[in-house]
Write an enzyme that holds these catalytic residues in place. Structure first.
Site, PDB file in Angstrom:
ATOM      1  N   HIS A  29       0.838  -1.214   0.000  1.00 62.37           N
ATOM      2  CA  HIS A  29       0.000   0.000   0.000  1.00 62.37           C
ATOM      3  C   HIS A  29       0.872   1.263   0.000  1.00 62.37           C
ATOM      4  CE1 HIS A  29      -3.775   2.195   1.335  1.00 62.37           C
ATOM      5  NE2 HIS A  29      -2.828   3.092   1.597  1.00 62.37           N
ATOM      6  N   GLU A  30       1.788   1.358   0.958  1.00 65.54           N
ATOM      7  CA  GLU A  30       2.619   2.561   1.065  1.00 65.54           C
ATOM      8  C   GLU A  30       3.617   2.661  -0.086  1.00 65.54           C
ATOM      9  OE1 GLU A  30       1.795   4.834   3.047  1.00 65.54           O
ATOM     10  OE2 GLU A  30       0.391   3.651   4.244  1.00 65.54           O
ATOM     11  N   HIS A  33       1.857   4.299  -3.059  1.00 64.00           N
ATOM     12  CA  HIS A  33       1.811   5.766  -2.946  1.00 64.00           C
ATOM     13  C   HIS A  33       3.155   6.368  -3.349  1.00 64.00           C
ATOM     14  CE1 HIS A  33      -2.095   6.008  -1.162  1.00 64.00           C
ATOM     15  NE2 HIS A  33      -1.762   5.492   0.018  1.00 64.00           N
TER      16      HIS A  33
END
Length: 230
Positions: A29-30, A33
């Site tokens: 997820h990170e 980004h």
């Protein structure tokens, strides 16, 4: 052991699978980004070493502890400077939604791998007699991995700070409404905390997301099963 079972939201026998799921889900997820922010011209995350799949860079110890005890937590947020984007609002939406979409894709990929392993007999079907502890562990892990990633996708799209859904909302509302949105940001954080910790509110906010994620898990597994067994 009884003390740990009382304070943890996850049963001890499922805790390893829960932690592995978070390790993968939060990291991807990170990373998503950070990757897209860097791709669009903002080197902030890259300079901080965040464009990586190394879990140690993305994990926040307090966030994980709270997740285990209180049922909500966080990874280390990726810093993004939208001023470095050539199209700040459009690219900002892509960067914000990349994280939740990565969890959606992980959930789908997990379901596909699970059905493939079942199809080729690597994992015996759960209803078969004589399932070993390893096969039961694999069933438990894949069930949790698929379900949790679908839930994280839905949860992170809630349009309240500090979630990705709020950042997406900031980038799509008319500019004249930004001031009003930011004015109520502190109140939004209080609302966010209320829906997480008040049981009555959870029943109408978080609980439906859990149910939807569970439904998606079953449906996507059934879909892949249909492809393999028809």
């Amino acid at each position: 052991m009884d003390f740990l079972n009382q304070i943890l939201r996850v049963p001890l026998d499922q805790l390893p699978f829960f932690l592995i799921t978070l390790l993968i889900a939060f990291t991807v997820h990170e990373f998503s980004h950070a990757y897209f922010a860097n791709k669009f011209g903002d080197p902030t995350a890259k300079l901080l070493g965040r464009v990586t799949l190394n879990p140690a860079v993305h994990f926040d110890l307090l966030g994980i502890i709270l997740l285990l005890i209180a049922g909500f937590g966080w990874a280390r947020p990726v810093p993004v400077n939208r001023d470095n984007f050539s199209k700040p609002r459009t690219m900002g939406v892509v960067v914000s939604i990349a994280g939740p979409l990565s969890n959606l894709l992980l959930g789908i990929l997990g379901a596909f791998i699970y059905v493939v392993l079942l199809r080729f007999g690597v994992i015996p079907h759960l209803l078969m007699d004589g399932n070993s502890k390893i096969s039961i562990a694999l069933h438990t892990f894949f069930g949790m991995f698929i379900y949790m990633n679908f839930f994280l996708f839905l949860f992170n799209l809630i349009p309240l700070p500090p979630l990705d859904g709020y950042r997406i909302l900031e980038d799509i509302v008319p500019r004249r409404m930004l001031g009003m949105l930011q004015q109520f940001e502190s109140w939004s954080i209080i609302i966010f905390l209320v829906i997480l910790v008040v049981p009555f509110m959870q029943r109408y906010t978080i609980a439906p997301l859990y149910n939807l994620a569970y439904s998606w898990s079953g449906n996507i597994i059934s879909f892949f099963n249909m492809l393999f067994y028809r």
